[in-house]
Design an enzyme around this catalytic site. Structure first.
Site, short mmCIF file in Angstrom:
data_model
loop_
_atom_site.label_atom_id
_atom_site.label_comp_id
_atom_site.label_asym_id
_atom_site.label_seq_id
_atom_site.Cartn_x
_atom_site.Cartn_y
_atom_site.Cartn_z
N GLU A 192 -30.28 79.31 -120.55
CA GLU A 192 -29.19 78.71 -119.77
C GLU A 192 -28.11 78.10 -120.67
OE1 GLU A 192 -30.28 77.01 -115.95
OE2 GLU A 192 -32.36 77.56 -116.29
N ASP A 241 -30.96 76.40 -106.42
CA ASP A 241 -31.47 76.31 -107.78
C ASP A 241 -31.96 74.87 -108.01
OD1 ASP A 241 -32.11 76.83 -110.48
OD2 ASP A 241 -30.42 78.21 -110.68
#
Ligand SMILES: *[C@@H]1O[C@H](CO)[C@@H](O)[C@H](O)[C@H]1NC(C)=O
Ligand SMILES: *[C@@H]1O[C@H](CO)[C@@H](O)[C@H](O)[C@H]1NC(C)=O
Ligand SMILES: *[C@@H]1O[C@H](CO)[C@@H](O)[C@H](O)[C@H]1NC(C)=O
Ligand SMILES: *[C@@H]1O[C@H](CO)[C@@H](O)[C@H](O)[C@H]1NC(C)=O
Ligand SMILES: *[C@@H]1O[C@H](CO)[C@@H](O)[C@H](O)[C@H]1NC(C)=O
Ligand SMILES: *[C@@H]1O[C@H](CO)[C@@H](O)[C@H](O)[C@H]1NC(C)=O
Length: 641
Positions: free
Chosen positions: A527, A319
């Site tokens: 997120e 990521d």
């Protein structure tokens, strides 16, 4: 699905082209020019990979493993570092309203630079196309995954995958960081809307559909785990975030998933198996930890399980800046973190900014032997395998004929259908009274209220134009729910609209309003910024509900990434619709509110009563929801002209 124009019938055209190439190549060989095996598309992919790998220097190999941000990817940087991949982070665009043609120019320039390097290995450009090609102005924005879970329609999800692939290719981009196959077990998690469901089987159903939607359908005899991308109208996909991202404690983003191995395999792993069976090109690792060990350094789960046991042969990517987060300040050891990551089995690193340090550190570790060359060779082979499999060497450049696919009318129709099917009807009529829905198109006067009635950015949610998303009606092309209501009702209906009408003005006209539509919900988020421990309807939503529903027959439409606490207000509502994050096609909401189509959506998640019940998922021993997983009232379409 719309038939592709004939000039793009890829397999037949490609076969003919390859045959021609083979003939030409043997002619070249006969005249004595150097024959380069990896450039020969008639050779098996494995042999092309081995041939190319055998010609590469360490610097070229490390370049392939490096993914850098668009903002850094000048021609000279691409050439100096032999960069293998470039990405657009959330909201990273060449200019806010860049057209498809302008995007293609950006990618073309980078590709030209890459092809001028010694071995001419094309770059792979990736983007977060997670609900359509959502960074791009004028793209079709589909409902976020939670809404798609409510449709229970994998064929529709496959069509969405294909439309997303075309809209990515329209901008010259052949790689999407999608699908998210998280199984969100706690809606307090800020990424919960990126998950199709809390139920593993439903996520599996959608994973099996979206991957071939994006990448194309692998043939029946396709070997499990071998990456498959059908051609230049598909994109390479990325199943994420491996594994257990949706299982963290209290839904805290990037936190710790505490589970037995058995439960990790049972709840979170199965969708990866489906994605791997469908030939998913890449897998992105989760920032989260499993029982205290960061996934980015978990060799057992990345190498032993995913690569060896599940036979995944595509590449594993980190990521964003994940290597930087393995250790935290003041004990940050980037050098050590690189070693852990590569050792765990990660192949491509989404650096994305500080590539000089990454390249220097990785080079030094290979030279010193702390990272073995066979690990580097495995990583590079996997990246090259995907590039060959997707035809990137044969078709490295954007196809200008595809620019018209961005925001195409037919994709907007698919999105509108998805919105219709994603709406879940939770209440329809107060106890014992007549159903309120569908609404009449012939009312003389109605009220539309709430912060989300006329806000395109709010109905699209996070990961739209920018990472966190943003409010406003000029963010991109689309139709708000208010606009859709206006175009659905007859031209004799008077519509009063106010975000937060004051109580006395509602009272004044209350007897004239046939009904009110109150659209409230969550502002956009993504997120960590979306983590939320209270899950209440943000203010002034509850006040608007109380003020309007106390005086006028009301339908509440909730625009949110997850179930919210509605129990205190639900008694006052005449009807309640969960609309999730529908995207740009607001018409889909009106289609169902006014009965052109019936309600069919089913809850993809458990609707809790109070946050202190969380986590609470379908199948739990203690299960006392307000509405259970799978709940959804239905209505029949009506004909009102
Ligand atoms: C966006 O789409 C509209 C039509 O929906 C078109 O008029 C406009 O030119 C497009 N803008 C860009 C930047 O592509
Ligand atoms: C989980 O969150 C807590 C509280 O924010 C934090 O202290 C802890 O370090 C986090 N754990 C992991 C594994 O990220
Ligand atoms: C990469 O781009 C970012 C954003 O523009 C910038 O802050 C950073 O300094 C760049 N990195 C390098 C190594 O130039
Ligand atoms: C939308 O409008 C705001 C305020 O007028 C402006 O700052 C912004 O640049 C506009 N955005 C687009 C995409 O046009
Ligand atoms: C209203 O709609 C009817 C039927 O579609 C049409 O004949 C009429 O002209 C419209 N009236 C106005 C004021 O637009
Ligand atoms: C709920 O949590 C969110 C996110 O932390 C916060 O912004 C909001 O103010 C909280 N709302 C209430 C009513 O506590």
């Amino acid at each position: 699905m719309r038939a592709a124009p004939t000039m793009w019938r890829w397999p037949a055209a490609a076969a003919a082209a390859w045959l021609l190439l083979a003939v030409l190549l043997s002619a070249v060989a006969a005249t004595g020019a150097e024959y380069v095996k990896y450039k020969d598309p008639t050779q098996p992919i494995g042999e092309r990979v081995d041939d190319l790998l055998s010609r590469m220097t360490l610097a070229e190999k490390i370049g392939q493993m490096s993914q850098i941000e668009r903002a850094n990817a000048s021609s000279s940087v691409i050439q100096k570092y032999f960069v293998g991949s470039v990405l657009s982070g959330g909201g990273s665009v060449p200019s806010e309203k860049a057209t498809a043609a302008q995007w293609q120019q950006v990618v073309t320039k980078m590709q030209k630079a890459a092809l001028k390097t010694r071995l001419g290995i094309p770059i792979l450009y990736g983007i977060d196309a997670v609900h359509g090609n959502n960074n791009v102005y004028n793209a079709t924005i589909f409902p976020h995954n939670v809404g798609l879970g409510a449709t229970r329609d994998p064929k529709l999800v496959k069509r969405i995958g294909h439309a997303t692939a075309l809209e990515s290719r329209a901008t010259g981009i052949p790689y999407a960081f999608a699908p998210c196959v998280a199984v969100c077990r706690d809606p307090r998690w800020g990424r919960c809307y990126e998950s199709y469901s809390e139920e593993t089987k439903l996520v599996q159903l959608m994973a099996s559909a979206i991957v071939p939607g994006l990448q194309g359908d692998p043939p029946a005899n396709h070997p499990k785990g071998t990456p498959f991308v059908a051609g230049p109208m598909n994109v390479a996909g990325c199943a994420k975030h491996y594994v257990g991202d949706g299982g963290t404690r209290r839904g805290i983003n990037e936190n710790n998933t505490v589970l037995s191995f058995h439960d990790l395999m049972r709840i979170h792993m199965p969708p990866y198996d489906d994605a791997v069976i469908k030939g998913v090109a890449s897998v992105m690792i989760s920032y989260s930890s499993w029982n205290g060990v960061k996934m980015h350094e978990n060799r057992f789960l990345v190498t032993d399980m995913l690569k060896n046991k599940m036979h995944f042969r595509g590449f594993v990517i980190t990521d964003w800046q994940a290597v930087d987060r393995i250790t935290t300040p003041p004990h940050q050891h980037y050098y050590h973190s690189i070693q852990e990551t590569i050792h765990a089995g990660i192949d491509m690193v989404m650096i994305p900014y500080d590539y000089p340090e990454f390249v220097a550190d990785l080079t030094s570790q290979v030279s010193k032997g702390t990272i073995r060359m066979d690990r580097i060779n495995d990583a590079v082979s996997r990246i090259l395998r995907v590039k060959f499999a997707m035809g990137l060497f044969e078709n490295p450049f954007p196809d200008h004929r595809l620019t018209g696919e961005l925001g195409h009318k037919e994709h907007r129709e698919i999105a509108r259908e998805a919105v219709r099917k994603s709406l879940v009807l939770l209440k329809n009529g107060k106890g014992g009274q007549k159903p309120v829905l569908p609404l009449s198109k012939k009312a003389s006067k109605i009220l539309v209220a709430g912060s989300h009635a006329h806000n395109l950015g709010f109905q699209c949610g996070g990961w739209t134009k920018s990472w966190q998303g943003q409010g406003g009606n000029n963010i991109t092309a689309g139709t708000t729910i208010l606009e859709a209501i206006k175009s659905a009702v007859g031209n004799t209906t008077v519509i009063d609209h106010a975000e937060h009408p004051d109580k006395s003005s509602i009272a004044k006209d209350a007897s004239e309003y046939e009904y009110a539509v109150v659209v409230v919900g969550e502002p956009p988020y993504a997120e960590t910024a979306g983590d939320n421990q209270n899950l209440t309807i943000p203010s002034p939503g509850p006040e608007v509900i109380k003020d309007v529903c106390g005086l006028v027959k009301c339908v509440v439409v909730l625009v949110s990434g997850r179930p919210l606490v509605v129990e205190p207000y639900i008694g006052s509502m005449d009807a309640l619709v969960a609309a999730w994050l529908p995207g740009t096609e607001g018409h889909g909401v009106a289609d169902v509110l006014f009965g052109d189509y019936g309600f069919t959506g089913k809850l993809p998640r458990t609707w809790f009563k109070a946050v202190d019940q969380l986590p609470m998922n379908y199948g739990d021993k203690r299960y006392d929801p307000l509405f259970p997983f799978g709940f959804g009232l239905t209505t029949k379409p009506t004909s009102q002209s």
